[in-house]
Write an enzyme that holds these catalytic residues in place. Structure first.
Site, mmCIF file in Angstrom:
data_model
loop_
_atom_site.group_PDB
_atom_site.id
_atom_site.type_symbol
_atom_site.label_atom_id
_atom_site.label_comp_id
_atom_site.label_asym_id
_atom_site.label_seq_id
_atom_site.Cartn_x
_atom_site.Cartn_y
_atom_site.Cartn_z
ATOM 1 N N GLU A 135 -9.474 -10.924 -7.446
ATOM 2 C CA GLU A 135 -8.535 -9.800 -7.394
ATOM 3 C C GLU A 135 -7.424 -9.933 -8.430
ATOM 4 O O GLU A 135 -7.006 -8.938 -9.035
ATOM 5 C CB GLU A 135 -7.954 -9.679 -5.979
ATOM 6 C CG GLU A 135 -9.005 -9.216 -4.975
ATOM 7 C CD GLU A 135 -8.499 -9.083 -3.546
ATOM 8 O OE1 GLU A 135 -9.243 -8.551 -2.715
ATOM 9 O OE2 GLU A 135 -7.359 -9.527 -3.246
ATOM 10 N N HIS A 174 -2.005 -5.158 1.459
ATOM 11 C CA HIS A 174 -3.257 -5.881 1.265
ATOM 12 C C HIS A 174 -2.885 -7.310 0.906
ATOM 13 O O HIS A 174 -1.892 -7.526 0.210
ATOM 14 C CB HIS A 174 -4.064 -5.251 0.118
ATOM 15 C CG HIS A 174 -5.150 -6.145 -0.370
ATOM 16 N ND1 HIS A 174 -6.378 -6.222 0.267
ATOM 17 C CD2 HIS A 174 -5.200 -7.045 -1.387
ATOM 18 C CE1 HIS A 174 -7.131 -7.116 -0.357
ATOM 19 N NE2 HIS A 174 -6.436 -7.628 -1.356
ATOM 20 N N ARG A 209 -1.500 -14.704 4.145
ATOM 21 C CA ARG A 209 -2.219 -14.004 5.231
ATOM 22 C C ARG A 209 -1.485 -14.188 6.561
ATOM 23 O O ARG A 209 -1.424 -13.270 7.377
ATOM 24 C CB ARG A 209 -3.656 -14.545 5.360
ATOM 25 C CG ARG A 209 -4.596 -14.163 4.238
ATOM 26 C CD ARG A 209 -5.005 -12.713 4.251
ATOM 27 N NE ARG A 209 -5.820 -12.313 5.370
ATOM 28 C CZ ARG A 209 -6.499 -11.168 5.418
ATOM 29 N NH1 ARG A 209 -6.463 -10.316 4.396
ATOM 30 N NH2 ARG A 209 -7.201 -10.843 6.470
ATOM 31 N N LYS A 220 0.841 -1.199 0.000
ATOM 32 C CA LYS A 220 0.000 0.000 0.000
ATOM 33 C C LYS A 220 0.885 1.262 0.000
ATOM 34 O O LYS A 220 2.110 1.184 0.248
ATOM 35 C CB LYS A 220 -0.915 -0.035 1.227
ATOM 36 C CG LYS A 220 -2.002 -1.134 1.174
ATOM 37 C CD LYS A 220 -2.779 -1.143 2.495
ATOM 38 C CE LYS A 220 -4.016 -2.015 2.461
ATOM 39 N NZ LYS A 220 -4.744 -1.978 3.751
ATOM 40 N N ASN A 277 -1.692 -0.269 7.452
ATOM 41 C CA ASN A 277 -1.178 -1.601 7.765
ATOM 42 C C ASN A 277 -0.352 -2.181 6.624
ATOM 43 O O ASN A 277 -0.203 -3.377 6.506
ATOM 44 C CB ASN A 277 -2.322 -2.538 8.183
ATOM 45 C CG ASN A 277 -3.414 -2.614 7.142
ATOM 46 O OD1 ASN A 277 -3.257 -2.080 6.037
ATOM 47 N ND2 ASN A 277 -4.517 -3.266 7.470
ATOM 48 N N TYR A 331 -12.135 -2.819 -3.437
ATOM 49 C CA TYR A 331 -12.707 -2.948 -2.093
ATOM 50 C C TYR A 331 -14.238 -3.000 -2.154
ATOM 51 O O TYR A 331 -14.916 -2.378 -1.329
ATOM 52 C CB TYR A 331 -12.230 -1.788 -1.214
ATOM 53 C CG TYR A 331 -10.809 -1.954 -0.697
ATOM 54 C CD1 TYR A 331 -10.431 -3.075 0.046
ATOM 55 C CD2 TYR A 331 -9.842 -0.974 -0.928
ATOM 56 C CE1 TYR A 331 -9.134 -3.224 0.527
ATOM 57 C CE2 TYR A 331 -8.534 -1.119 -0.437
ATOM 58 C CZ TYR A 331 -8.201 -2.246 0.296
ATOM 59 O OH TYR A 331 -6.921 -2.393 0.784
HETATM 60 P P1 IDP Z 1 -7.584 -7.076 5.580
HETATM 61 O O1 IDP Z 1 -6.817 -5.991 4.858
HETATM 62 O O2 IDP Z 1 -6.777 -7.667 6.713
HETATM 63 O O3 IDP Z 1 -8.149 -8.119 4.651
HETATM 64 P P2 IDP Z 1 -10.298 -6.000 5.779
HETATM 65 O O4 IDP Z 1 -11.242 -6.297 6.900
HETATM 66 O O5 IDP Z 1 -10.564 -6.642 4.458
HETATM 67 O O6 IDP Z 1 -8.826 -6.370 6.304
HETATM 68 O O7 IDP Z 1 -10.239 -4.414 5.618
HETATM 69 C C1 IDP Z 1 -9.590 -3.836 4.500
HETATM 70 C C2 IDP Z 1 -8.775 -2.653 4.974
HETATM 71 O O8 IDP Z 1 -9.654 -1.663 5.495
HETATM 72 C C3 IDP Z 1 -7.805 -2.925 6.113
HETATM 73 O O9 IDP Z 1 -6.583 -3.494 5.687
HETATM 74 C C4 IDP Z 1 -7.627 -1.551 6.709
HETATM 75 O O10 IDP Z 1 -6.624 -0.806 5.995
HETATM 76 C C5 IDP Z 1 -8.988 -0.913 6.474
HETATM 77 N N1 IDP Z 1 -9.824 -0.919 7.683
HETATM 78 C C6 IDP Z 1 -10.398 -1.987 8.289
HETATM 79 N N2 IDP Z 1 -11.105 -1.626 9.373
HETATM 80 C C7 IDP Z 1 -10.981 -0.290 9.462
HETATM 81 C C8 IDP Z 1 -11.479 0.685 10.400
HETATM 82 O O11 IDP Z 1 -12.165 0.379 11.372
HETATM 83 N N3 IDP Z 1 -11.138 1.987 10.138
HETATM 84 C C9 IDP Z 1 -10.379 2.369 9.079
HETATM 85 N N4 IDP Z 1 -9.887 1.484 8.194
HETATM 86 C C10 IDP Z 1 -10.172 0.171 8.379
HETATM 87 MG MG MG Z 2 -9.607 -7.935 3.202
#
Ligand code: IDP
Ligand code: MG
Length: 162
Positions: A140, A129, A89, A10, A126, A50
């Site tokens: 994807e 992705h 993951r 990212k 984080n 997304y």
């Molecule tokens: P993942 O990236 O571990 O698969 P997902 O639940 O698919 O997690 O969420 C996608 C992305 O959305 C996360 O990596 C994070 O950057 C963002 N995200 C998830 N929850 C929140 C939140 O509560 N606030 C802001 N961003 C969030």
């Molecule tokens: Mg995800």
């Protein structure tokens, strides 16, 4: 059992100069890079990538995430290996960096919490992705790469780690 999965470094990962370290984590585990490119995506493409987030988390978090992913260029990579979706993951770590274990990419290079991010209206930075399921990986990879951008070749890992 040999699967392909998508990861994105990212914008925070690219801008912090962590792309090489992140890619090394997967290469070190014997996962094979079969496609890779840099791209700076727009809102429309981000919402396609997304597409489930609005339903799961609501409009506010979707908008926050779309702004985050288009803050700068990303590096998109397709990795191949045994149970690649699950293994990638595992190396990636939990979604919220404060919950991600040391030894994972998110646990080692970030620490923000969901509560702090949402209270301050900041991104959950984080770094990467990674496709969450086999179905998501197939969708994807199709969205990000054409067939001619993916490559078949042999690595030493096919002899030693698979
Ligand atoms: P993942 O990236 O571990 O698969 P997902 O639940 O698919 O997690 O969420 C996608 C992305 O959305 C996360 O990596 C994070 O950057 C963002 N995200 C998830 N929850 C929140 C939140 O509560 N606030 C802001 N961003 C969030
Ligand atoms: Mg995800």
């Amino acid at each position: 059992m040999i699967e392909r999965t998508l990861i994105l470094v990212k914008p925070d990962g690219v801008q912090r100069g962590l792309s090489g370290k992140i890619i090394s984590r997967f290469e070190d585990a014997g996962l094979k890079i079969v496609g890779m490119k840099m791209d700076w995506i727009d809102k429309k493409f981000a919402e396609k990538h997304y597409s489930d987030i609005g339903k799961r988390y609501g409009k506010r978090i979707l908008n926050n995430l779309v702004d985050y992913i288009k803050e700068g260029p990303v590096i998109a990579i397709v990795l191949e290996g045994v149970n690649a979706v699950e293994n990638v993951r595992k190396i990636t770590g939990s979604t919220y960096p404060n919950e991600a274990l040391p030894g994972t990419i998110r646990g080692d290079f970030s620490h923000i919490s969901k509560i702090y991010a949402n209270k301050k209206n900041k991104k959950v930075g984080n770094l990467i992705h990674a496709s969450a399921t086999k179905k998501e990986a197939i969708e994807e990879i199709k969205l990000w790469f054409s067939v001619s951008e993916l490559f078949n070749y042999k690595t030493v890992h096919e002899k030693h780690t698979q």
